[in-house]
Scaffold this motif. Structure first.
Motif, PDB file in Angstrom:
ATOM      1  N   LEU A 160       2.057  15.089  -5.800  1.00 10.67           N
ATOM      2  CA  LEU A 160       1.452  15.823  -4.592  1.00 10.67           C
ATOM      3  C   LEU A 160       1.454  15.268  -3.418  1.00 10.67           C
ATOM      4  CD1 LEU A 160      -1.757  17.781  -6.161  1.00 10.67           C
ATOM      5  CD2 LEU A 160       0.506  18.910  -5.643  1.00 10.67           C
ATOM      6  N   ASN A 161       1.245  14.245  -3.326  1.00 12.86           N
ATOM      7  CA  ASN A 161       0.984  13.390  -1.833  1.00 12.86           C
ATOM      8  C   ASN A 161       2.493  13.110  -1.480  1.00 12.86           C
ATOM      9  OD1 ASN A 161      -1.783  13.161  -2.089  1.00 12.86           O
ATOM     10  ND2 ASN A 161      -1.616  11.278  -2.861  1.00 12.86           N
ATOM     11  N   ARG A 162       3.535  12.653  -2.317  1.00  8.55           N
ATOM     12  CA  ARG A 162       4.962  12.871  -1.873  1.00  8.55           C
ATOM     13  C   ARG A 162       5.545  13.979  -1.581  1.00  8.55           C
ATOM     14  NH1 ARG A 162       8.803   9.579  -5.963  1.00  8.55           N
ATOM     15  NH2 ARG A 162      10.232  10.375  -4.236  1.00  8.55           N
ATOM     16  N   PHE A 163       5.157  15.179  -2.064  1.00  8.35           N
ATOM     17  CA  PHE A 163       5.742  16.434  -1.578  1.00  8.35           C
ATOM     18  C   PHE A 163       5.202  16.749  -0.345  1.00  8.35           C
ATOM     19  CE2 PHE A 163       5.154  21.034  -1.638  1.00  8.35           C
ATOM     20  CZ  PHE A 163       6.406  21.298  -1.947  1.00  8.35           C
ATOM     21  N   LYS A 164       4.018  16.525  -0.156  1.00  6.29           N
ATOM     22  CA  LYS A 164       3.247  16.787   1.158  1.00  6.29           C
ATOM     23  C   LYS A 164       4.208  15.914   2.291  1.00  6.29           C
ATOM     24  CE  LYS A 164      -1.130  17.458   3.582  1.00  6.29           C
ATOM     25  NZ  LYS A 164      -2.405  17.562   3.141  1.00  6.29           N
ATOM     26  N   GLN A 165       4.278  14.583   1.901  1.00  7.25           N
ATOM     27  CA  GLN A 165       5.035  13.678   2.973  1.00  7.25           C
ATOM     28  C   GLN A 165       6.222  13.951   3.344  1.00  7.25           C
ATOM     29  OE1 GLN A 165       4.626  10.050   1.376  1.00  7.25           O
ATOM     30  NE2 GLN A 165       2.459   9.624   1.665  1.00  7.25           N
ATOM     31  N   GLN A 166       7.021  14.623   2.091  1.00  6.68           N
ATOM     32  CA  GLN A 166       8.611  15.230   2.349  1.00  6.68           C
ATOM     33  C   GLN A 166       8.544  16.261   3.264  1.00  6.68           C
ATOM     34  OE1 GLN A 166      10.089  15.688  -1.421  1.00  6.68           O
ATOM     35  NE2 GLN A 166      10.420  13.492  -1.690  1.00  6.68           N
ATOM     36  N   GLN A 167       7.581  17.344   3.168  1.00  7.14           N
ATOM     37  CA  GLN A 167       7.469  18.512   3.934  1.00  7.14           C
ATOM     38  C   GLN A 167       7.204  18.184   5.382  1.00  7.14           C
ATOM     39  OE1 GLN A 167       4.326  20.905   2.026  1.00  7.14           O
ATOM     40  NE2 GLN A 167       5.850  22.411   1.751  1.00  7.14           N
ATOM     41  N   GLU A 168       6.050  17.275   5.630  1.00 10.21           N
ATOM     42  CA  GLU A 168       6.002  16.691   6.859  1.00 10.21           C
ATOM     43  C   GLU A 168       7.241  16.082   7.598  1.00 10.21           C
ATOM     44  OE1 GLU A 168       2.665  14.024   6.703  1.00 10.21           O
ATOM     45  OE2 GLU A 168       1.073  15.691   6.139  1.00 10.21           O
ATOM     46  N   ARG A 169       7.898  15.155   6.997  1.00 16.31           N
ATOM     47  CA  ARG A 169       8.965  14.754   7.628  1.00 16.31           C
ATOM     48  C   ARG A 169      10.202  15.859   8.000  1.00 16.31           C
ATOM     49  NH1 ARG A 169       8.118  10.377   3.787  1.00 16.31           N
ATOM     50  NH2 ARG A 169       9.671  11.351   2.246  1.00 16.31           N
ATOM     51  N   CYS A 170      10.568  16.598   6.981  1.00 19.06           N
ATOM     52  CA  CYS A 170      11.377  17.708   7.189  1.00 19.06           C
ATOM     53  C   CYS A 170      11.022  18.638   8.524  1.00 19.06           C
ATOM     54  CB  CYS A 170      11.661  18.641   5.762  1.00 19.06           C
ATOM     55  SG  CYS A 170      12.409  17.725   4.505  1.00 19.06           S
ATOM     56  N   GLN A 171       9.657  18.784   8.594  1.00 12.82           N
ATOM     57  CA  GLN A 171       9.189  19.721   9.709  1.00 12.82           C
ATOM     58  C   GLN A 171       9.268  19.159  10.938  1.00 12.82           C
ATOM     59  OE1 GLN A 171       7.899  22.826   9.360  1.00 12.82           O
ATOM     60  NE2 GLN A 171       8.232  23.025  11.189  1.00 12.82           N
ATOM     61  N   LYS A 223       9.267  27.037   8.746  1.00 15.33           N
ATOM     62  CA  LYS A 223       8.306  26.541   7.846  1.00 15.33           C
ATOM     63  C   LYS A 223       8.796  26.784   6.330  1.00 15.33           C
ATOM     64  CE  LYS A 223       4.750  27.611  11.235  1.00 15.33           C
ATOM     65  NZ  LYS A 223       3.533  28.502  11.367  1.00 15.33           N
ATOM     66  N   PHE A 224       8.261  25.512   5.638  1.00 16.53           N
ATOM     67  CA  PHE A 224       8.319  25.396   4.244  1.00 16.53           C
ATOM     68  C   PHE A 224       7.033  26.273   3.584  1.00 16.53           C
ATOM     69  CE2 PHE A 224      11.017  22.179   5.246  1.00 16.53           C
ATOM     70  CZ  PHE A 224      12.402  22.286   4.514  1.00 16.53           C
ATOM     71  N   SER A 225       7.338  26.927   2.372  1.00 16.09           N
ATOM     72  CA  SER A 225       6.197  27.605   1.826  1.00 16.09           C
ATOM     73  C   SER A 225       5.216  26.321   1.020  1.00 16.09           C
ATOM     74  CB  SER A 225       6.523  28.428   0.560  1.00 16.09           C
ATOM     75  OG  SER A 225       7.425  27.706  -0.498  1.00 16.09           O
ATOM     76  N   ASN A 226       4.138  26.503   1.521  1.00 15.99           N
ATOM     77  CA  ASN A 226       2.982  25.408   1.342  1.00 15.99           C
ATOM     78  C   ASN A 226       2.357  25.777   0.065  1.00 15.99           C
ATOM     79  OD1 ASN A 226       1.284  23.334   1.356  1.00 15.99           O
ATOM     80  ND2 ASN A 226       0.234  23.943   3.126  1.00 15.99           N
ATOM     81  N   ASP A 227       2.764  25.061  -1.154  1.00 16.44           N
ATOM     82  CA  ASP A 227       2.053  25.198  -2.273  1.00 16.44           C
ATOM     83  C   ASP A 227       1.280  24.108  -2.742  1.00 16.44           C
ATOM     84  OD1 ASP A 227       2.084  27.008  -4.448  1.00 16.44           O
ATOM     85  OD2 ASP A 227       3.573  25.498  -5.513  1.00 16.44           O
ATOM     86  N   THR A 228       0.826  23.238  -1.960  1.00 17.46           N
ATOM     87  CA  THR A 228       0.106  22.214  -2.207  1.00 17.46           C
ATOM     88  C   THR A 228      -1.499  22.550  -2.480  1.00 17.46           C
ATOM     89  OG1 THR A 228       1.028  20.990  -0.356  1.00 17.46           O
ATOM     90  CG2 THR A 228      -1.003  19.851  -1.193  1.00 17.46           C
TER      91      THR A 228
END
Length: 280
Positions: A7-18, A55-60
């Motif tokens: 989950l943490n890695r997925f969240k970090q990837q989202q932030e970088r892409c954004q 914006k990516f869909s936030n599934d966190t």
């Protein structure tokens, strides 16, 4: 890798892409400026469109919710599954349970065994379903069951049979087909059958005669009356009192205890419903 690390890695990837997409959208383009110069004058007055940030869909949050459920105690997950079975009254495979309430039965042996052996759950080898003590489908079957228990049926034993069972009990009571009484001690409701074959009309004069009979207050007098009518009393109060005087024991009158409706009280005098009005 654990679910939380994923989950943490997925969240970090989202932030970088954004951040990358935001920087790209705000960067000026040379090709765009040239194309604006070459464009006809008629289009020069049209406002330029600003592209909105993607914006990516936030599934966190959902993944965190699933993780919290699967890390909860076995008892909490067990209740979650039983609630699902009770509310839907459908049968579910372990995979369908996982999809419906996020409880992974297959990956938790302790949970699987507890669910399979639970008295409220039926397992046929493939599917789980809710199991009530009495398999009832409606009011007619409920009434037939109640009539088998002349000494009373606890409501708790049938209240989970189907969704509208409590409403049907009240309807049967209103129609005079059952008695629904409460036990003052255990706060438990007991339902009794009201057999239509024994419904009789008692004359008012007979009721007055019944209520006008006054029993002797002293047990010695009651025993004498029983002897007069050829019946042997179960007690001998005169002898007991004489023995108490010999040994110097003074007998204190015991306060009369009001009899309450118990789990297996047998109803008598059902033809006098006013006797039970204070119990409703």
């Amino acid at each position: 890798m654990s679910l939380q690390e994923s989950l943490n890695r997925f969240k970090q990837q989202q932030e970088r892409c954004q951040s990358t997409l935001t920087a790209i959208s705000s960067r000026p383009s040379s090709k765009t400026s040239k194309s604006h110069k070459a464009a006809p004058s008629s289009n020069s007055s049209a406002p330029s469109k600003v592209s909105a940030p993607i914006k990516f869909s936030n599934d966190t949050e959902r993944l965190q919710h699933i993780n919290a459920i699967r890390k909860s105690p076995v008892g909490a997950q067990l209740k979650r599954v039983i609630d699902l079975l009770f509310e839907t009254r459908q049968s579910f495979t372990p995979e369908e349970i996982n999809e419906a309430c996020y409880v992974d039965v297959n990956s938790n042996k302790a949970l699987f065994d507890s669910l399979k052996n639970n008295t409220k759950v039926n397992y046929d080898g493939k599917r789980f379903s809710y199991k009530s003590k009495h398999d009832l489908k409606g009011k007619d079957q409920l009434l037939s069951l109640i009539r088998k228990y002349a000494e009373g049926l606890p409501v708790v034993e049938v209240k989970d049979s189907y969704s509208s069972v409590l409403e049907d009990l009240q309807a049967l009571k209103a129609s005079g087909q059952v008695w629904l009484l409460s036990n003052m001690d255990s706060q438990e409701d007991i339902v009794y059958p009201n057999d239509p074959k024994v419904i009789i009309k008692v004359d008012d004069e007979l009721k007055q005669l019944f209520r006008g009979i006054e029993l002797p207050r002293d047990m010695v007098d009651i025993e004498k009356e029983l002897h007069k009518n050829g019946m042997k009393p179960a007690t001998n109060t005169a002898k007991r009192r004489a023995m108490a005087e010999v040994h110097g024991i003074t007998s204190k009158p015991k306060p009369k205890k009001k009899r309450e409706i118990t789990r297996r009280t047998k109803l008598t005098n059902a033809h006098l419903p006013e006797l039970f009005q204070h119990l409703n």
